[in-house]
Motif scaffolding. Sequence first.
Motif, mmCIF file in Angstrom:
data_model
loop_
_atom_site.group_PDB
_atom_site.id
_atom_site.type_symbol
_atom_site.label_atom_id
_atom_site.label_comp_id
_atom_site.label_asym_id
_atom_site.label_seq_id
_atom_site.Cartn_x
_atom_site.Cartn_y
_atom_site.Cartn_z
ATOM 1 N N PRO A 89 5.982 -7.437 11.457
ATOM 2 C CA PRO A 89 4.780 -7.753 10.666
ATOM 3 C C PRO A 89 3.929 -6.527 10.334
ATOM 4 C CG PRO A 89 5.090 -9.377 12.397
ATOM 5 C CD PRO A 89 6.101 -8.291 12.647
ATOM 6 N N TYR A 90 3.932 -5.540 11.221
ATOM 7 C CA TYR A 90 3.137 -4.321 10.962
ATOM 8 C C TYR A 90 3.796 -3.494 9.855
ATOM 9 C CZ TYR A 90 0.126 -0.282 12.219
ATOM 10 O OH TYR A 90 -0.784 0.742 12.225
ATOM 11 N N GLY A 91 5.088 -3.250 9.999
ATOM 12 C CA GLY A 91 5.812 -2.450 9.011
ATOM 13 C C GLY A 91 5.708 -3.062 7.612
ATOM 14 N N ARG A 92 5.856 -4.391 7.546
ATOM 15 C CA ARG A 92 5.808 -5.046 6.228
ATOM 16 C C ARG A 92 4.406 -4.977 5.614
ATOM 17 N NH1 ARG A 92 9.681 -8.293 8.918
ATOM 18 N NH2 ARG A 92 8.102 -9.729 9.682
ATOM 19 N N ALA A 93 3.383 -5.125 6.445
ATOM 20 C CA ALA A 93 2.005 -5.027 5.928
ATOM 21 C C ALA A 93 1.778 -3.627 5.352
ATOM 22 C CB ALA A 93 0.992 -5.319 7.033
ATOM 23 N N MET A 94 2.353 -2.622 6.021
ATOM 24 C CA MET A 94 2.146 -1.227 5.602
ATOM 25 C C MET A 94 2.714 -0.930 4.215
ATOM 26 S SD MET A 94 0.475 0.753 7.471
ATOM 27 C CE MET A 94 -0.594 -0.478 8.051
ATOM 28 N N VAL A 95 3.778 -1.635 3.829
ATOM 29 C CA VAL A 95 4.411 -1.344 2.536
ATOM 30 C C VAL A 95 3.414 -1.604 1.406
ATOM 31 C CG1 VAL A 95 6.245 -2.007 0.932
ATOM 32 C CG2 VAL A 95 6.736 -1.832 3.388
ATOM 33 N N ARG A 96 2.809 -2.771 1.442
ATOM 34 C CA ARG A 96 1.858 -3.103 0.378
ATOM 35 C C ARG A 96 0.604 -2.231 0.490
ATOM 36 N NH1 ARG A 96 -0.593 -8.901 -1.399
ATOM 37 N NH2 ARG A 96 -2.277 -8.058 -2.661
ATOM 38 N N ILE A 97 0.145 -2.020 1.698
ATOM 39 C CA ILE A 97 -1.065 -1.220 1.890
ATOM 40 C C ILE A 97 -0.859 0.184 1.319
ATOM 41 C CG2 ILE A 97 -2.524 -0.137 3.670
ATOM 42 C CD1 ILE A 97 -2.349 -2.776 5.247
ATOM 43 N N CYS A 98 0.303 0.771 1.561
ATOM 44 C CA CYS A 98 0.547 2.132 1.064
ATOM 45 C C CYS A 98 0.562 2.189 -0.464
ATOM 46 C CB CYS A 98 1.854 2.679 1.628
ATOM 47 S SG CYS A 98 1.673 3.171 3.342
ATOM 48 N N LYS A 99 1.089 1.140 -1.092
ATOM 49 C CA LYS A 99 1.074 1.140 -2.570
ATOM 50 C C LYS A 99 -0.358 1.168 -3.068
ATOM 51 C CE LYS A 99 5.466 -1.071 -3.261
ATOM 52 N NZ LYS A 99 6.206 -2.299 -3.513
ATOM 53 N N GLU A 100 -1.212 0.370 -2.440
ATOM 54 C CA GLU A 100 -2.606 0.329 -2.887
ATOM 55 C C GLU A 100 -3.334 1.637 -2.556
ATOM 56 O OE1 GLU A 100 -3.005 -4.505 -2.969
ATOM 57 O OE2 GLU A 100 -4.043 -3.479 -1.357
ATOM 58 N N GLU A 101 -2.995 2.223 -1.419
ATOM 59 C CA GLU A 101 -3.640 3.494 -1.043
ATOM 60 C C GLU A 101 -3.275 4.614 -2.032
ATOM 61 O OE1 GLU A 101 -5.841 3.072 1.151
ATOM 62 O OE2 GLU A 101 -5.117 2.556 3.150
ATOM 63 N N SER A 102 -2.078 4.539 -2.619
ATOM 64 C CA SER A 102 -1.691 5.590 -3.567
ATOM 65 C C SER A 102 -2.594 5.540 -4.795
ATOM 66 C CB SER A 102 -0.256 5.429 -4.052
ATOM 67 O OG SER A 102 0.583 5.284 -2.973
ATOM 68 N N PHE A 103 -2.878 4.321 -5.239
ATOM 69 C CA PHE A 103 -3.816 4.173 -6.360
ATOM 70 C C PHE A 103 -5.205 4.677 -5.958
ATOM 71 C CE2 PHE A 103 -7.177 0.977 -7.395
ATOM 72 C CZ PHE A 103 -7.495 1.430 -8.663
ATOM 73 N N HIS A 104 -5.610 4.386 -4.738
ATOM 74 C CA HIS A 104 -6.930 4.844 -4.276
ATOM 75 C C HIS A 104 -7.010 6.367 -4.266
ATOM 76 C CE1 HIS A 104 -7.421 0.870 -1.788
ATOM 77 N NE2 HIS A 104 -7.436 0.669 -3.086
ATOM 78 N N GLN A 105 -5.921 6.972 -3.834
ATOM 79 C CA GLN A 105 -5.918 8.441 -3.733
ATOM 80 C C GLN A 105 -6.027 9.053 -5.123
ATOM 81 O OE1 GLN A 105 -3.379 10.947 -4.313
ATOM 82 N NE2 GLN A 105 -4.063 12.567 -2.915
ATOM 83 N N ARG A 106 -5.295 8.484 -6.074
ATOM 84 C CA ARG A 106 -5.341 8.979 -7.453
ATOM 85 C C ARG A 106 -6.731 8.857 -8.047
ATOM 86 N NH1 ARG A 106 -0.939 9.536 -10.731
ATOM 87 N NH2 ARG A 106 0.889 10.092 -9.523
ATOM 88 N N GLN A 107 -7.397 7.709 -7.776
ATOM 89 C CA GLN A 107 -8.721 7.538 -8.384
ATOM 90 C C GLN A 107 -9.702 8.549 -7.793
ATOM 91 O OE1 GLN A 107 -11.892 5.695 -7.318
ATOM 92 N NE2 GLN A 107 -11.186 6.065 -5.240
#
Length: 311
Positions: free
Chosen positions: A145-163
């Motif tokens: 459950p932790y690893g799977r949650a991280m996949v989506r979280i990392c996608k969103e964090e990439s957008f955050h980093q770009r902004q």
Amino acid sequence: ELDDLQERFDATIAAEQRIEPRDWMPEAYRRTLIRQIGQHAHSEIIGMQPEGNWITRAPSLKRKSILMAKVQDEAGHGLYLYSAAETLGIDRTTMTEQLIDGTAKYSSIFNYPTPTWADMGAIGWLVDGAAICNQVPLCRASYGPYGRAMVRICKEESFHQRQGFEILYELSHGTPAQHRMAQEAVDRWWWPALMMFGPPDADSPNTAQSMEWKIKRFTNDELRQRFIDMSVPQAEVLGLALPDPDLRWNEATGHYDSGEIDWTEFTEVLKGRGPCNALRVSNRRRAHEGGAWVREAAAAYAQKQAARAAA
Ligand code: FAQ
């Protein structure tokens, strides 16, 4: 019996397969995950505050809607992570109580103030950048459950980093006053961002065991170095300096050498004595108390529905 269970657990880890909520696991593995996932969830929730501070003052409608979306993403990350922690046998009410009574840890980084708009850029670029660096390997954490949650979280964090990068780029290439504001924000956030990776390996009590269990895949110092190496060329593109006079390329190691981190400051923040610790926790407590009527109403509604279904 217990030996068999332990053997099966070890074999699952060795085979790079996942441990799932119903599988047997050593108590210490469960406790470590509750600790790390719980702290991670609290970080996301407390992490809404430094940026929440600027939603009403964002410089344009476009900036405001982007910032609101980002802060909402952080709430979502907190919720997936609380749910992942709940699969290990702790409930969210207990975790929330630990947070608002000041006994739970959350990332040191969210105890720093955000005095200017440029801090929104520096948080996105550096704080989300460091978070991605630390969390991409966690997508392969042995607990499902932790690893799977991280996949989506990392996608969103990439957008955050770009902004964040884009906010700083515009400020850096704007008026001299805007450039100065961007530089000052980077000066404020660089060292605290390096502390996000945790204590040096020699002083990290949990790393060795967490690596053996394949929760962590790299040590704190390895990830910190990776982040420094990534950030230097990005700072050049931004036209901003990193506030470390000892930062220089080392041909022999193939990495940047860097200056000493102020670990006394880190320890102080962890003990609750950072610039905003008290404010962050008291805001969270107030929000929780202010939301009591919503929880009561939801429980009363659920009870009424259940009674109707039974009748
Ligand atoms: N702050 O033995 P280690 C985000 C504690 S990103 C506070 O090395 P471990 C996104 C540590 O818990 C931020 N405490 O521990 C976002 C342990 O305490 P304990 C959240 C820290 O676990 C962006 C003790 O020191 N990310 O939220 C810190 O093996 C923008 C000894 O340390 C995560 O939580 C610190 N910086 O390694 C949101 C990532 N460092 O419990 C909004 C997941 C260490 O033994 C806006 N977590 N401590 O008393 C991890 O990867 C690990 O837990 C580490 C620490 C690497 C943080």
